[in-house]
Write a protein that holds these residues in place. Structure first.
Motif, mmCIF file in Angstrom:
data_model
loop_
_atom_site.group_PDB
_atom_site.id
_atom_site.type_symbol
_atom_site.label_atom_id
_atom_site.label_comp_id
_atom_site.label_asym_id
_atom_site.label_seq_id
_atom_site.Cartn_x
_atom_site.Cartn_y
_atom_site.Cartn_z
ATOM 1 N N GLY A 5 0.811 -1.215 0.000
ATOM 2 C CA GLY A 5 0.000 0.000 0.000
ATOM 3 C C GLY A 5 0.844 1.266 0.000
ATOM 4 O O GLY A 5 1.937 1.302 0.577
ATOM 5 N N ILE A 6 0.339 2.287 -0.662
ATOM 6 C CA ILE A 6 1.023 3.569 -0.723
ATOM 7 C C ILE A 6 -0.035 4.669 -0.733
ATOM 8 O O ILE A 6 -1.055 4.568 -1.419
ATOM 9 C CB ILE A 6 1.928 3.648 -1.985
ATOM 10 C CG1 ILE A 6 2.672 4.979 -2.043
ATOM 11 C CG2 ILE A 6 1.135 3.401 -3.257
ATOM 12 C CD1 ILE A 6 3.750 5.016 -3.136
ATOM 13 N N TYR B 284 -8.500 -0.827 -11.317
ATOM 14 C CA TYR B 284 -7.066 -1.060 -11.436
ATOM 15 C C TYR B 284 -6.360 -0.849 -10.103
ATOM 16 O O TYR B 284 -5.308 -1.427 -9.854
ATOM 17 C CB TYR B 284 -6.459 -0.144 -12.499
ATOM 18 C CG TYR B 284 -6.855 -0.544 -13.900
ATOM 19 C CD1 TYR B 284 -6.540 -1.813 -14.390
ATOM 20 C CD2 TYR B 284 -7.547 0.329 -14.732
ATOM 21 C CE1 TYR B 284 -6.913 -2.188 -15.661
ATOM 22 C CE2 TYR B 284 -7.920 -0.042 -16.014
ATOM 23 C CZ TYR B 284 -7.603 -1.309 -16.463
ATOM 24 O OH TYR B 284 -7.982 -1.689 -17.725
ATOM 25 N N VAL B 285 -6.904 0.010 -9.263
ATOM 26 C CA VAL B 285 -6.413 0.153 -7.895
ATOM 27 C C VAL B 285 -7.621 0.146 -6.961
ATOM 28 O O VAL B 285 -8.756 0.370 -7.379
ATOM 29 C CB VAL B 285 -5.600 1.465 -7.675
ATOM 30 C CG1 VAL B 285 -4.411 1.529 -8.611
ATOM 31 C CG2 VAL B 285 -6.490 2.700 -7.817
ATOM 32 N N GLU B 286 -7.376 -0.117 -5.686
ATOM 33 C CA GLU B 286 -8.409 0.016 -4.674
ATOM 34 C C GLU B 286 -7.798 0.634 -3.428
ATOM 35 O O GLU B 286 -6.572 0.567 -3.222
ATOM 36 C CB GLU B 286 -9.057 -1.326 -4.361
ATOM 37 C CG GLU B 286 -8.112 -2.393 -3.838
ATOM 38 C CD GLU B 286 -8.830 -3.720 -3.602
ATOM 39 O OE1 GLU B 286 -8.928 -4.131 -2.431
ATOM 40 O OE2 GLU B 286 -9.288 -4.329 -4.593
ATOM 41 N N GLN B 287 -8.635 1.258 -2.625
ATOM 42 C CA GLN B 287 -8.176 1.935 -1.425
ATOM 43 C C GLN B 287 -8.505 1.072 -0.215
ATOM 44 O O GLN B 287 -9.651 0.647 -0.041
ATOM 45 C CB GLN B 287 -8.850 3.313 -1.300
ATOM 46 C CG GLN B 287 -8.055 4.328 -0.515
ATOM 47 C CD GLN B 287 -8.603 5.729 -0.707
ATOM 48 O OE1 GLN B 287 -9.692 5.936 -1.225
ATOM 49 N NE2 GLN B 287 -7.831 6.725 -0.292
ATOM 50 N N ILE B 288 -7.505 0.801 0.600
ATOM 51 C CA ILE B 288 -7.717 -0.041 1.777
ATOM 52 C C ILE B 288 -8.040 0.839 2.991
ATOM 53 O O ILE B 288 -8.103 2.058 2.889
ATOM 54 C CB ILE B 288 -6.485 -0.949 2.026
ATOM 55 C CG1 ILE B 288 -5.191 -0.146 2.095
ATOM 56 C CG2 ILE B 288 -6.379 -1.984 0.904
ATOM 57 C CD1 ILE B 288 -3.943 -1.003 2.311
ATOM 58 N N VAL C 153 -3.688 0.007 -3.214
ATOM 59 C CA VAL C 153 -3.074 -1.245 -3.655
ATOM 60 C C VAL C 153 -3.660 -1.588 -5.022
ATOM 61 O O VAL C 153 -4.662 -1.001 -5.443
ATOM 62 C CB VAL C 153 -3.336 -2.407 -2.662
ATOM 63 C CG1 VAL C 153 -2.680 -2.130 -1.315
ATOM 64 C CG2 VAL C 153 -4.840 -2.646 -2.491
ATOM 65 N N THR C 154 -3.026 -2.532 -5.724
ATOM 66 C CA THR C 154 -3.550 -2.907 -7.042
ATOM 67 C C THR C 154 -4.915 -3.581 -6.893
ATOM 68 O O THR C 154 -5.180 -4.269 -5.908
ATOM 69 C CB THR C 154 -2.586 -3.859 -7.772
ATOM 70 O OG1 THR C 154 -2.288 -4.972 -6.928
ATOM 71 C CG2 THR C 154 -1.300 -3.142 -8.147
ATOM 72 N N GLY C 155 -5.785 -3.358 -7.895
ATOM 73 C CA GLY C 155 -7.143 -3.876 -7.847
ATOM 74 C C GLY C 155 -7.337 -5.126 -8.680
ATOM 75 O O GLY C 155 -6.409 -5.637 -9.302
ATOM 76 N N ALA C 156 -8.579 -5.594 -8.711
ATOM 77 C CA ALA C 156 -8.908 -6.869 -9.363
ATOM 78 C C ALA C 156 -8.643 -6.834 -10.870
ATOM 79 O O ALA C 156 -8.139 -7.806 -11.444
ATOM 80 C CB ALA C 156 -10.361 -7.220 -9.094
ATOM 81 N N ALA C 157 -8.976 -5.717 -11.526
ATOM 82 C CA ALA C 157 -8.778 -5.644 -12.984
ATOM 83 C C ALA C 157 -7.302 -5.708 -13.338
ATOM 84 O O ALA C 157 -6.916 -6.363 -14.312
ATOM 85 C CB ALA C 157 -9.396 -4.365 -13.533
ATOM 86 N N PHE C 158 -6.465 -5.039 -12.559
ATOM 87 C CA PHE C 158 -5.019 -5.071 -12.810
ATOM 88 C C PHE C 158 -4.487 -6.488 -12.631
ATOM 89 O O PHE C 158 -3.668 -6.967 -13.429
ATOM 90 C CB PHE C 158 -4.308 -4.110 -11.864
ATOM 91 C CG PHE C 158 -2.821 -4.037 -12.082
ATOM 92 C CD1 PHE C 158 -2.291 -3.280 -13.109
ATOM 93 C CD2 PHE C 158 -1.943 -4.743 -11.264
ATOM 94 C CE1 PHE C 158 -0.921 -3.212 -13.324
ATOM 95 C CE2 PHE C 158 -0.576 -4.677 -11.468
ATOM 96 C CZ PHE C 158 -0.063 -3.907 -12.499
ATOM 97 N N THR C 159 -4.979 -7.183 -11.615
ATOM 98 C CA THR C 159 -4.540 -8.559 -11.357
ATOM 99 C C THR C 159 -4.939 -9.479 -12.503
ATOM 100 O O THR C 159 -4.138 -10.290 -12.972
ATOM 101 C CB THR C 159 -5.150 -9.080 -10.042
ATOM 102 O OG1 THR C 159 -4.748 -8.220 -8.972
ATOM 103 C CG2 THR C 159 -4.689 -10.498 -9.749
#
Length: 252
Positions: free
Chosen positions: A30-31, A59-63, A69-75
């Motif tokens: 996370g950043i 592509y990203v999600e906020q924790i 962090v990277t999201g489901a679509a990016f994965t």
């Protein structure tokens, strides 16, 4: 055949978005936005806009602590297994949203092996797709899709295409002169949507914007019935402004 590389606003947005994604992926735990701004060198206001788009596209999600962090679509797109289907599914979701946003049928097209190919589209009963009464491969001179793709080729590439597919008169508005068509294609600014005002089919107007990804010319287009022609330029501008997610999916 070579492509003309004239970066559009969407291209620059995608380059910045890729920098953000690479930074987020590198910092797997996370950043936060402040650290992202510092590491990418992207101004805070622009970064906020990019993060909003990246979150919407998954592509990203906020924790919980606000970090990204990277999201489901990016994965899904980053996986070697099933990449092609994941890309198709991601693009379809984006096209569906664009269709609803612009209120028109939306098309994704590529120029592959010297031919125009509509690879995906999103329509609905309220926004029907254009009736392909002449194969799009043979009517590039008359369609917004075809003309947008041809503008991305160099002069020799355009001449080669027209030599193989002689411009035929499809309506009274169709340009059939090679010289006039080549002149118009050369003068087309890359940042301005290409229009088809009943050149392909009577009763239909269309617009297209370029999506040059790597060595393949591509475009995003929309079509409207003639009675909605007054919405064409505004819809085309909306399409242009929202082309970045499609180009980003193709770039990952």
């Amino acid at each position: 055949m070579a492509l003309r590389h004239e970066p559009t606003a969407s291209y620059h947005s995608v380059q910045d978005a890729l920098r953000v994604l690479e930074t987020v992926a590198r910092r797997g735990t996370g950043i936060n936005e402040t650290e992202l701004a510092r590491e990418t060198g992207i101004a805070t206001e622009r970064l906020t806009t990019l993060l909003r788009m990246l979150r919407r596209e998954a592509y990203v999600e906020q924790i919980t602590d606000g970090a990204y962090v990277t999201g489901a679509a990016f994965t899904r797109l980053g996986s070697a297994d099933g990449h092609r289907q994941a890309l198709r599914d991601t693009l379809q979701r984006t096209l569906d949203r664009l269709r609803d946003s612009v209120g028109a049928a939306v098309y994704l097209s590529r120029y592959v092996d010297g031919e125009v190919s509509v690879t995906q589209y999103a329509d609905s009963p309220a926004t029907p797709k254009v009736n392909e009464w002449v194969d799009f491969r043979y009517s590039a001179h008359a369609t917004a899709v075809g003309k947008s793709l041809l503008t991305q080729l160099d002069h020799e590439g355009r001449r080669d295409h027209l030599a193989r597919h002689c411009p035929a008169r499809l309506t009274s508005r169709t340009i059939t002169s090679d010289r006039l068509l080549l002149s118009k294609l050369a003068a087309q600014p890359p940042t301005v949507p290409v229009l088809d005002l009943q050149e392909y089919a009577v009763g239909t107007v269309c617009a297209a914007v370029p999506l040059t990804a790597g060595s393949t010319a591509g475009c995003l287009a929309l079509s409207l019935p003639l009675e909605h022609a007054h919405r064409l330029r505004r819809a085309a501008d909306t399409l242009n402004r929202n082309a970045a997610p499609v180009l980003l999916s193709l770039a990952i």
